[in-house]
Design a protein around this motif. Sequence first.
Motif, short mmCIF file in Angstrom:
data_model
loop_
_atom_site.label_atom_id
_atom_site.label_comp_id
_atom_site.label_asym_id
_atom_site.label_seq_id
_atom_site.Cartn_x
_atom_site.Cartn_y
_atom_site.Cartn_z
N ALA A 1 56.60 -28.92 -12.25
CA ALA A 1 56.68 -28.04 -13.42
C ALA A 1 56.06 -28.69 -14.66
O ALA A 1 56.70 -28.82 -15.70
N ILE A 2 54.77 -29.10 -14.52
CA ILE A 2 54.07 -29.74 -15.63
C ILE A 2 52.57 -29.42 -15.54
O ILE A 2 52.02 -29.30 -14.46
N TYR A 3 51.95 -29.25 -16.72
CA TYR A 3 50.49 -29.16 -16.77
C TYR A 3 49.95 -30.58 -16.59
O TYR A 3 50.46 -31.51 -17.20
N ILE A 4 48.93 -30.74 -15.78
CA ILE A 4 48.50 -32.07 -15.36
C ILE A 4 47.44 -32.64 -16.31
O ILE A 4 46.38 -32.03 -16.50
N PRO A 5 47.70 -33.82 -16.86
CA PRO A 5 46.71 -34.48 -17.72
C PRO A 5 45.77 -35.37 -16.92
O PRO A 5 46.01 -35.65 -15.74
N TYR A 6 44.72 -35.82 -17.56
CA TYR A 6 43.80 -36.84 -17.06
C TYR A 6 42.96 -36.44 -15.85
O TYR A 6 42.37 -37.30 -15.20
N LEU A 7 42.89 -35.16 -15.52
CA LEU A 7 42.08 -34.74 -14.38
C LEU A 7 40.60 -34.74 -14.74
O LEU A 7 40.22 -34.72 -15.92
N ASN A 8 39.76 -34.74 -13.73
CA ASN A 8 38.32 -34.57 -13.90
C ASN A 8 38.00 -33.18 -13.37
O ASN A 8 38.09 -32.93 -12.17
N VAL A 9 37.65 -32.27 -14.29
CA VAL A 9 37.46 -30.87 -13.93
C VAL A 9 36.02 -30.46 -14.22
O VAL A 9 35.47 -30.78 -15.27
N LYS A 10 35.44 -29.76 -13.25
CA LYS A 10 34.06 -29.28 -13.37
C LYS A 10 34.03 -27.84 -12.90
O LYS A 10 34.77 -27.46 -12.00
N ALA A 11 33.16 -27.04 -13.50
CA ALA A 11 32.95 -25.66 -13.05
C ALA A 11 31.49 -25.48 -12.68
O ALA A 11 30.60 -25.92 -13.41
N THR A 12 31.25 -24.85 -11.54
CA THR A 12 29.90 -24.49 -11.14
C THR A 12 29.80 -22.98 -11.20
O THR A 12 30.56 -22.27 -10.53
N ILE A 13 28.90 -22.49 -12.06
CA ILE A 13 28.75 -21.07 -12.31
C ILE A 13 27.49 -20.58 -11.60
O ILE A 13 26.41 -21.14 -11.80
N SER A 14 27.65 -19.54 -10.76
CA SER A 14 26.52 -18.98 -10.02
C SER A 14 26.30 -17.54 -10.45
O SER A 14 27.21 -16.72 -10.37
N ASP A 15 25.08 -17.25 -10.91
CA ASP A 15 24.68 -15.90 -11.28
C ASP A 15 24.40 -15.14 -9.99
O ASP A 15 23.50 -15.49 -9.23
N GLN A 16 25.17 -14.10 -9.71
CA GLN A 16 25.02 -13.37 -8.46
C GLN A 16 23.78 -12.48 -8.44
O GLN A 16 23.36 -12.03 -7.37
N THR A 17 23.15 -12.26 -9.60
CA THR A 17 21.93 -11.46 -9.67
C THR A 17 20.70 -12.31 -9.35
O THR A 17 19.89 -11.95 -8.51
N THR A 18 20.58 -13.44 -10.05
CA THR A 18 19.37 -14.28 -9.90
C THR A 18 19.57 -15.42 -8.91
O THR A 18 18.61 -16.10 -8.56
N LYS A 19 20.82 -15.66 -8.50
CA LYS A 19 21.18 -16.76 -7.58
C LYS A 19 20.99 -18.13 -8.21
O LYS A 19 21.01 -19.14 -7.53
N ARG A 20 20.82 -18.19 -9.53
CA ARG A 20 20.75 -19.49 -10.23
C ARG A 20 22.16 -19.98 -10.49
O ARG A 20 23.08 -19.19 -10.68
N GLU A 21 22.30 -21.31 -10.53
CA GLU A 21 23.60 -21.86 -10.83
C GLU A 21 23.48 -23.09 -11.73
O GLU A 21 22.43 -23.71 -11.80
N PHE A 22 24.57 -23.37 -12.42
CA PHE A 22 24.64 -24.57 -13.24
C PHE A 22 26.08 -25.07 -13.23
O PHE A 22 27.00 -24.33 -12.92
N SER A 23 26.24 -26.34 -13.55
CA SER A 23 27.58 -26.94 -13.59
C SER A 23 27.86 -27.46 -14.98
O SER A 23 26.95 -27.86 -15.71
N VAL A 24 29.12 -27.48 -15.32
CA VAL A 24 29.54 -27.99 -16.62
C VAL A 24 30.86 -28.73 -16.44
O VAL A 24 31.74 -28.28 -15.70
N GLY A 25 30.96 -29.89 -17.09
CA GLY A 25 32.21 -30.63 -17.10
C GLY A 25 33.14 -30.02 -18.13
O GLY A 25 32.70 -29.63 -19.21
N LEU A 26 34.40 -29.92 -17.79
CA LEU A 26 35.38 -29.36 -18.71
C LEU A 26 36.22 -30.50 -19.28
O LEU A 26 36.82 -31.27 -18.53
N ALA A 27 36.21 -30.61 -20.58
CA ALA A 27 36.93 -31.69 -21.26
C ALA A 27 38.39 -31.31 -21.46
O ALA A 27 38.72 -30.13 -21.59
N PRO A 28 39.27 -32.31 -21.50
CA PRO A 28 40.66 -32.02 -21.84
C PRO A 28 40.73 -31.46 -23.26
O PRO A 28 40.06 -31.96 -24.16
#
Length: 158
Positions: free
Chosen positions: A77-104
């Motif tokens: 029952a806690i939100y977790i600190p200190y993780l390394n989180v990344k999101a990879t976003i894919s455009d379903q129209t052009t099939k291009r993708e990029f990644s971004v690191g998410l900061a705390p």
Amino acid sequence: MRWIVPVATAFLLLLPQLGSGQSGRSRVGAQTVGNLEITLYVWGPQEVIDPKLDPHHKPAAAATHHLDVRVYDVRRAIYIPYLNVKATISDQTTKREFSVGLAPVIGEWLHYGANITLPHPGTYSMLVDVQPPDIARYKHLADVWNTPAQALFTFEYR
């Protein structure tokens, strides 16, 4: 005096609903992976102050959205600190993708966030990759938050 309740009710009904526009927060979804609940919100770009960045740093393109990822340990029952989180976003129209690191980010609870630029309205898949924190642990907590997790979401940019 009797008119106050009907007028106040009508006024509240006419207010824009939270999450109804691009600037409002929209809950894209939540997935449970093991004992982690990963929730993705997307909303309008946010002004974020990061002490690690040059104060004159400007993004390459104007942000259109802000990703907000919350990782919650259901068992503890806690939100977790200190993780390394990344999101990879894919455009379903052009099939291009990029990644971004998410900061705390300190905000409503501890979460991980980043402003992003989506090139056009359409459907995007967003893969959230959560890696364990790279911190020292007591031996009796060696198994806490040590398993990577991924959650895939679909976002409609209108």
